[in-house]
Design an enzyme around this catalytic site. Structure first.
Site, mmCIF file in Angstrom:
data_model
loop_
_atom_site.group_PDB
_atom_site.id
_atom_site.type_symbol
_atom_site.label_atom_id
_atom_site.label_comp_id
_atom_site.label_asym_id
_atom_site.label_seq_id
_atom_site.Cartn_x
_atom_site.Cartn_y
_atom_site.Cartn_z
ATOM 1 N N ASP A 33 -9.010 -5.514 -5.673
ATOM 2 C CA ASP A 33 -8.810 -4.370 -4.989
ATOM 3 C C ASP A 33 -9.693 -3.299 -5.482
ATOM 4 O OD1 ASP A 33 -7.570 -2.161 -3.836
ATOM 5 O OD2 ASP A 33 -5.605 -2.959 -3.782
ATOM 6 N N HIS A 70 -8.187 -4.644 -0.996
ATOM 7 C CA HIS A 70 -6.956 -3.835 -0.873
ATOM 8 C C HIS A 70 -6.187 -4.352 0.452
ATOM 9 C CE1 HIS A 70 -4.007 -0.629 -1.302
ATOM 10 N NE2 HIS A 70 -4.064 -0.339 -0.013
ATOM 11 N N SER A 114 0.994 -1.064 -0.009
ATOM 12 C CA SER A 114 0.099 -0.135 0.036
ATOM 13 C C SER A 114 0.750 1.251 -0.028
ATOM 14 C CB SER A 114 -0.874 -0.094 1.256
ATOM 15 O OG SER A 114 -1.870 0.956 1.073
#
Lengths: 339, 339
Positions: free
Chosen positions: B285, B314, B143
Site C-alpha cells: 500500500d 490500497h 480505508s
C-alpha cells in the site's frame, strides 16, 4: 573547480557575437537552425541552443539532465548563475575536459509534435558537426538525458567513447508513463480553458511527487494539515505550489507535453548500445525502478551497474553530491584508462 | 449467502414508504435529517441515508468503505445491484448479523465545509439512536471507513463491541496528503473554469494511481505507448479515463473535495480507541504504509495486526477476497467468543 574565463560572453549573445569573442572564451553559448527528420513522422526546423565550458581542444563531455534541464549546467564567469547540475561542478574536471550541453529540442515550445529521445540524439550529432567535434569523450546523462545518451550511443557509437546513464532504463515503466499521462491531462485541462499556466503548475507539482519519496515527505512535512478559510491545506502544498509556479516561468504547456511524451517514447534495444556503459540506479526511485536498470545492465555485456540509496528517489542525481560525484570520477578515470 | 427478502423495498423509497413496508423487510433503506455540530466549526443540517440488510433483531455490523463507497454494501433481493463490497457478501454471515451502512455525510455535495471523520462517527451514533440500536456488535471499516471506525470507537466505546480497521493508520501520511492536495487542485482547476466534471475525472484518475501498484500496472499495461493523431497515448490511459468518467457520474467536485479533505483531517489518539481492535495492513500500500499501521497496533494494547501482500495495494480490501474474508471471519468469531 570552475575555470576562469578571460573573456566574458554575454548571456544569450547571438552566435555572431560569440564568434567575434572566440577563441578566447572558455564558456560560450551559441545556437543554429537545423532541420531534423523526426522519428514519428515529418521534419522539424528547430533552433539548437548549446553551451560549452572549458579549455579549447580539451576532450568533450556531454552533460544532459531531466526534461527541465537546459544547456546551462554549471556557472562560469561568463554565465555566473548556478546551473542545474551546479552541485557537480567540481566533478567534470574542466581543466582536462570541456562540458557541452543543449537546451532540449522542443523546450522552446516550437515543436508541437511527438519528439523521440532519438531526435535529441540526432540533434546532438548535428551540433558536433556544427562545432567540428568528431567525437565526445563521454556522455553523462541523468533521467531523460540518460535516455538520450542511450540513443546517441546506439546511433553514433563511433562518436562517443562511453556513456554514464543515471536513473534511466531501456524504456519507461508503465506506471510512470501513466503518471505522466495524467500530468499531460492536467496540461490539457488548463489549455482547454485558456489557462495553460495553471495546467503547467499542476502538472509540475504532480511530477515532483514522482521525483521524490514518501520518506522525504514524511520528514519534511510531518505537521498536521490546517483549515485555512474553509479549505484544507496540507504542509507540502506550499512547496508543491512553489515548484509549480516556478516551472510556469520556464516551460510552456506545449514544451512540457512534448518533452513529457518523449520520456514515454523512449525504447532502446540494449544490444544496440555500442559503447562502454555505466548504469546508476537509485533504490528508492519510484519512477525508474532499480530492477529495470539492473535488467538493462544484465543485457549489456561489459556494463557496470551502481545502486545507490537516497531519500530523494529519482532526484538523487541532483542531491546525492558525494556519491554521484564519486561515480562521475570513476567514469572519467575509465575514459583515461581506455585512451 | 445473501438472504432472501420476503418484501421488496424499492430503491430510494422514502422513509415513509419504507416504514410502511416494515417490519417484514430484511433489506431496507431510509434517510432522515439531522443537525450535526462540525468538528471544524459550525453546524450542518444533513440528510443521513442508510441501508440495513439482515434479520430484524440480529446483532448489527456496521460496514464502511472508502470515500466513494456508500450505503449499498451488498446486493439483496430488494436492491439487487452489486454493492461496493459485493465480493465479501458471504463474509458478513447475515443470518447471524444485520449489516448497516451509510452514505457519507457530504457525499451529496450539500456540505461545503471541512468534514472530519469524527463528524461521520457522530452521524453514525445519531443513526443508531434513530434506529433504536443501542450498540453495534462490530464496526468493519476499510480505508476512510476504518478512520471513521476509529473515531466511533474512541467517542462511543460503549456502543461498539469491536473494530476491524483495514488500511488506515492513526493519521494520514504526509505524502498521501500531498497526493490528495493535488487531486483537490485538479478539482479546483476544473471548477475555476466552469468544468468541474473534468476536474473530478482527473482527480479520480490521479487517485487510482495511489490506490494501485506499480507492479499491477507493469503487468496490465506493458505495451508500448502509441502516437494517436499527433499526441501520445499510454496503455493505462483508457482504464484511467474510464475510472475518471465513471466517478463524475457518482460524485460532484464539492463532495469529492470535502471527503478527500476529511481523510487528511483524520488524526486519532491511539490511547483513545476504547474497543478491541483488529488492524490490517497491506505491504504494497503506497497510500497507507504498513509500518504506520503497525505503529498504531503497537500503541493499542491488545490489538491484533495482520499484514497481507497484494499487487492491488490500497485496494486490496476490494480485491483479495479470500484473505480479507478470512480476516473478517476471524473478527466475527472473536465477537462471539467475547459475548
Amino acid at each position: 573547480m570552475i575555470i576562469a574565463d578571460r573573456c566574458r560572453d554575454a548571456a544569450d549573445a547571438s552566435t555572431a557575437e560569440l564568434s567575434a569573442l572566440a577563441p578566447c572564451g572558455r564558456a560560450r553559448r551559441g545556437d543554429f537552425d537545423l532541420t531534423l527528420p523526426l522519428t514519428h513522422g515529418g521534419t522539424a526546423t528547430v533552433r539548437l541552443r548549446y553551451e560549452i565550458v572549458g579549455p579549447e581542444n580539451a576532450p568533450v563531455l556531454l552533460a544532459a539532465g531531466g526534461i527541465s534541464a537546459g544547456r546551462h549546467v554549471i556557472a562560469s564567469s561568463g554565465f555566473p548563475e548556478a546551473g542545474w547540475w551546479q552541485s557537480q561542478a567540481g566533478s567534470f574536471r574542466l581543466p582536462d575536459f570541456r562540458l557541452l550541453s543543449i537546451d532540449w529540442i522542443g523546450a522552446d515550445g516550437l515543436v508541437d509534435r511527438p519528439i523521440d529521445p532519438a531526435d535529441q540524439a540526432e540533434a546532438i550529432a548535428r551540433l558536433l558537426d556544427y562545432r567540428g567535434i568528431d567525437s565526445i569523450a563521454g556522455f553523462i546523462g541523468a533521467s531523460y538525458g540518460a535516455m538520450v545518451g542511450m540513443h546517441f550511443a546506439a546511433r553514433y557509437p563511433e562518436r562517443c567513447c562511453a556513456l554514464l546513464a543515471i536513473s534511466a532504463a531501456a524504456s519507461a515503466h508503465p506506471f510512470a508513463s501513466a503518471c505522466r499521462a495524467l500530468q499531460r491531462q492536467a496540461l490539457t485541462l488548463g489549455e482547454a480553458h485558456g489557462d495553460p499556466k495553471s495546467g503547467v503548475a499542476l502538472a509540475r507539482a504532480l511530477a515532483i511527487l514522482t521525483y521524490r519519496t514518501r520518506q522525504e515527505f514524511a520528514e519534511r512535512f510531518a505537521e498536521a494539515p490546517s483549515v485555512q478559510g474553509d479549505r484544507l491545506r496540507v504542509p507540502a502544498e506550499d512547496y508543491l505550489d512553489f515548484q509549480g509556479a516556478r516551472h510556469c516561468e520556464r516551460m510552456c504547456a506545449v514544451a512540457y507535453r512534448r518533452l513529457s511524451e518523449s520520456i514515454d517514447l523512449h525504447r532502446i534495444d540494449p544490444a544496440g548500445i555500442g559503447v562502454p556503459l555505466t548504469l546508476v540506479a537509485v533504490d528508492q526511485d519510484g519512477l525508474v525502478p532499480g530492477e529495470d536498470i539492473r535488467s538493462l545492465a544484465d543485457q549489456v555485456a561489459g556494463s557496470s551497474f551502481h545502486l545507490i540509496h537516497s531519500r530523494y528517489g529519482h532526484d538523487a542525481f541532483l542531491k546525492e553530491d558525494a556519491e554521484v560525484g564519486a561515480i562521475i570520477a570513476t567514469f572519467l578515470n575509465s575514459l583515461e584508462l581506455s585512451k
